[in-house]
Design an enzyme around this catalytic site. Structure first.
Site, PDB file in Angstrom:
ATOM      1  N   ASP A 141       0.937  -1.092   0.159  1.00  0.00           N
ATOM      2  CA  ASP A 141      -0.090  -0.114   0.159  1.00  0.00           C
ATOM      3  C   ASP A 141       1.087   1.414   0.239  1.00  0.00           C
ATOM      4  O   ASP A 141       1.969   1.560   0.999  1.00  0.00           O
ATOM      5  CB  ASP A 141      -0.784  -0.084   0.836  1.00  0.00           C
ATOM      6  CG  ASP A 141      -1.368   0.834   1.904  1.00  0.00           C
ATOM      7  OD1 ASP A 141      -1.520   2.257   1.212  1.00  0.00           O
ATOM      8  OD2 ASP A 141      -1.115   1.399   2.614  1.00  0.00           O
ATOM      9  N   GLY A 186       1.223   4.911   0.515  1.00  0.00           N
ATOM     10  CA  GLY A 186       0.276   6.500   0.850  1.00  0.00           C
ATOM     11  C   GLY A 186       0.960   7.670   0.389  1.00  0.00           C
ATOM     12  O   GLY A 186       2.296   7.571   0.043  1.00  0.00           O
ATOM     13  N   THR A 201       2.712   9.642   2.638  1.00  0.00           N
ATOM     14  CA  THR A 201       3.800   9.379   3.632  1.00  0.00           C
ATOM     15  C   THR A 201       4.530   8.368   3.916  1.00  0.00           C
ATOM     16  O   THR A 201       5.372   8.508   3.514  1.00  0.00           O
ATOM     17  CB  THR A 201       3.374   9.996   5.102  1.00  0.00           C
ATOM     18  OG1 THR A 201       2.086  11.305   4.837  1.00  0.00           O
ATOM     19  CG2 THR A 201       4.474   9.989   6.041  1.00  0.00           C
ATOM     20  N   TYR A 217     -20.064   7.012  -5.350  1.00  0.00           N
ATOM     21  CA  TYR A 217     -19.399   8.553  -5.616  1.00  0.00           C
ATOM     22  C   TYR A 217     -20.149   8.777  -6.901  1.00  0.00           C
ATOM     23  O   TYR A 217     -20.238   8.365  -7.099  1.00  0.00           O
ATOM     24  CB  TYR A 217     -18.306   7.733  -5.166  1.00  0.00           C
ATOM     25  CG  TYR A 217     -17.534   8.909  -4.468  1.00  0.00           C
ATOM     26  CD1 TYR A 217     -17.578   9.810  -3.365  1.00  0.00           C
ATOM     27  CD2 TYR A 217     -16.074   9.460  -5.071  1.00  0.00           C
ATOM     28  CE1 TYR A 217     -16.730  10.571  -2.686  1.00  0.00           C
ATOM     29  CE2 TYR A 217     -15.343  10.651  -4.878  1.00  0.00           C
ATOM     30  CZ  TYR A 217     -15.564  10.800  -3.217  1.00  0.00           C
ATOM     31  OH  TYR A 217     -14.347  11.638  -2.711  1.00  0.00           O
ATOM     32  N   ASP A 277      -7.228   3.738  -2.402  1.00  0.00           N
ATOM     33  CA  ASP A 277      -7.217   3.553  -0.960  1.00  0.00           C
ATOM     34  C   ASP A 277      -8.230   3.687  -0.643  1.00  0.00           C
ATOM     35  O   ASP A 277      -8.520   2.125   0.499  1.00  0.00           O
ATOM     36  CB  ASP A 277      -6.471   4.047   0.274  1.00  0.00           C
ATOM     37  CG  ASP A 277      -6.415   5.836  -0.243  1.00  0.00           C
ATOM     38  OD1 ASP A 277      -7.245   6.146  -1.008  1.00  0.00           O
ATOM     39  OD2 ASP A 277      -6.106   6.317   1.078  1.00  0.00           O
ATOM     40  N   ARG A 278      -9.441   4.884  -0.629  1.00  0.00           N
ATOM     41  CA  ARG A 278     -10.850   4.421   0.265  1.00  0.00           C
ATOM     42  C   ARG A 278     -11.463   3.506  -0.247  1.00  0.00           C
ATOM     43  O   ARG A 278     -12.241   2.548   0.260  1.00  0.00           O
ATOM     44  CB  ARG A 278     -11.044   5.362  -0.733  1.00  0.00           C
ATOM     45  CG  ARG A 278     -10.217   7.034   0.104  1.00  0.00           C
ATOM     46  CD  ARG A 278     -11.620   8.214  -0.202  1.00  0.00           C
ATOM     47  NE  ARG A 278     -12.744   8.330   0.938  1.00  0.00           N
ATOM     48  CZ  ARG A 278     -13.236   9.514   0.291  1.00  0.00           C
ATOM     49  NH1 ARG A 278     -13.183  10.237  -1.119  1.00  0.00           N
ATOM     50  NH2 ARG A 278     -14.448   9.760   0.943  1.00  0.00           N
ATOM     51  N   THR A 281      -2.055  10.169   5.879  1.00  0.00           N
ATOM     52  CA  THR A 281      -1.847  11.960   6.057  1.00  0.00           C
ATOM     53  C   THR A 281      -2.781  13.051   5.716  1.00  0.00           C
ATOM     54  O   THR A 281      -2.972  13.544   6.664  1.00  0.00           O
ATOM     55  CB  THR A 281      -1.061  11.755   4.343  1.00  0.00           C
ATOM     56  OG1 THR A 281      -0.382  10.741   3.925  1.00  0.00           O
ATOM     57  CG2 THR A 281      -0.200  12.815   3.635  1.00  0.00           C
ATOM     58  N   THR A 302       1.666  28.185  24.093  1.00  0.00           N
ATOM     59  CA  THR A 302       1.185  28.355  22.672  1.00  0.00           C
ATOM     60  C   THR A 302       1.725  26.966  22.529  1.00  0.00           C
ATOM     61  O   THR A 302       0.958  26.084  22.052  1.00  0.00           O
ATOM     62  CB  THR A 302       2.212  29.578  21.515  1.00  0.00           C
ATOM     63  OG1 THR A 302       3.085  30.859  22.182  1.00  0.00           O
ATOM     64  CG2 THR A 302       2.248  28.698  20.223  1.00  0.00           C
TER      65      THR A 302
END
Ligand SMILES: Nc1ncnc2c1ncn2[C@@H]1O[C@H](COP(=O)(O)OP(=O)(O)O)[C@@H](O)[C@H]1O
Ligand SMILES: CC(C)(COP(=O)(O)O)[C@@H](O)C(=O)NCCC(=O)O
Ligand SMILES: [K+]
Length: 244
Positions: free
Chosen positions: A6, A8, A10, A87, A96-97, A120, A172
């Site tokens: 897979d 992705g 990242t 969709y 991926d979805r 990500t 902060t």
């Protein structure tokens, strides 16, 4: 023996499957992909097929060169999937979805499913009990939220993921941790509440690189599995072979 990958935005995740069991899992930087494939093929010479789903434009030639003659299957939108795709822009839906929706459909039949992938980006995917894929949502992932705050301001530091002490940030740093972590937890719990209001018969699956961090902070009961995408990719491939 099959190598499942897979890719992705990242990191790339991989698993070596022997029949239906996993021999070993791997995670590496997406830019190291070719090198890793070559290494894995040397370590597991019985691999006879490589199955890839990628949301990144990686040239197919890079895989084919690294595969060195082993068959490579790129799962794509035109493959067979076990759900009806509603969709409205199916040509732009992330592969991926689609793979996640496919795994949820096959593993949890006859119920509404919401898959949340905390990578990500955070993606939400809803498949109803009649196997209709309806869509969901996309929002920035945890790391991306920290990066965006730093990159688009003059004064905000780049922080790494850490637990907020409560929701009232008093510095902060603690304000950023509260905004990013609590903000995302509220978002996920909020979405889950909206989906559950549609129907109570729901399974919620959480996956992606931030699964462990998020799972223990959510109010809702969820099925957490960091490897759900890779397992789903293996199942999607088996489904493709049966139905092609
Ligand atoms: N070594 C790591 N490098 C990058 N992100 C990591 C790492 N370990 C955990 N993470 C978390 O994983 C998330 C990215 O998830 P991942 O599933 O790898 O994304 P993608 O599937 O989009 O490549 C980030 O939000 C980050 O907080
Ligand atoms: C939303 C995504 C960027 C998520 O990618 P990831 O966080 O898994 O790296 C990916 O699914 C994608 O490029 N989708 C295309 C747009 C869509 O699904 O409608
Ligand atoms: K994702």
């Amino acid at each position: 023996m099959i190598l499942i990958i897979d890719v992705g935005n990242t990191r790339a995740k991989a698993a070596v499957f022997e029949q239906d069991s996993v021999l070993e899992w791997f995670v590496f930087e997406t830019k190291e992909l070719s090198k890793k494939i070559t290494e894995l093929l040397v370590r597991f010479p019985k691999i006879h097929a490589i199955v890839v789903a990628s949301v990144v434009h990686t040239p197919k030639e890079a895989f084919l060169d690294a595969a060195n003659g082993v068959a490579v299957f790129f799962i794509s939108r035109t493959d067979h999937f076990p759900f009806n795709n509603h969709y409205a822009s199916p040509q732009t839906l992330g592969i991926d979805r689609m793979v996640l929706a496919s795994g949820a459909t096959l593993q949890f039949p006859g119920q509404n499913r919401l898959v949340i992938d905390a990578g990500t980006c955070i993606t939400y995917d809803f498949i109803d009990a009649q196997d209709n894929y309806l869509g969901g949502a996309i929002s920035p992932g945890l790391r991306l939220r920290y990066q965006a705050l730093h990159q688009h301001t003059s004064q905000l530091p780049l922080l790494s993921l850490s637990d907020p002490d409560g929701f009232v940030g008093t510095t902060t740093d603690s304000s950023i941790h509260s905004g990013v972590v609590n903000g995302l937890v509220y978002e996920i719990d909020g979405f889950i509440a909206e989906y559950k209001a549609l129907d109570s018969n729901f399974i919620i699956i959480l996956t992606g690189g931030d699964t462990e961090f998020l799972a223990k902070r959510l109010k809702n009961t969820i099925f957490a599995n960091s490897n759900f995408l890779l397992e789903s990719l293996y199942q999607t491939f088996q489904y493709k072979i049966k139905n092609d």
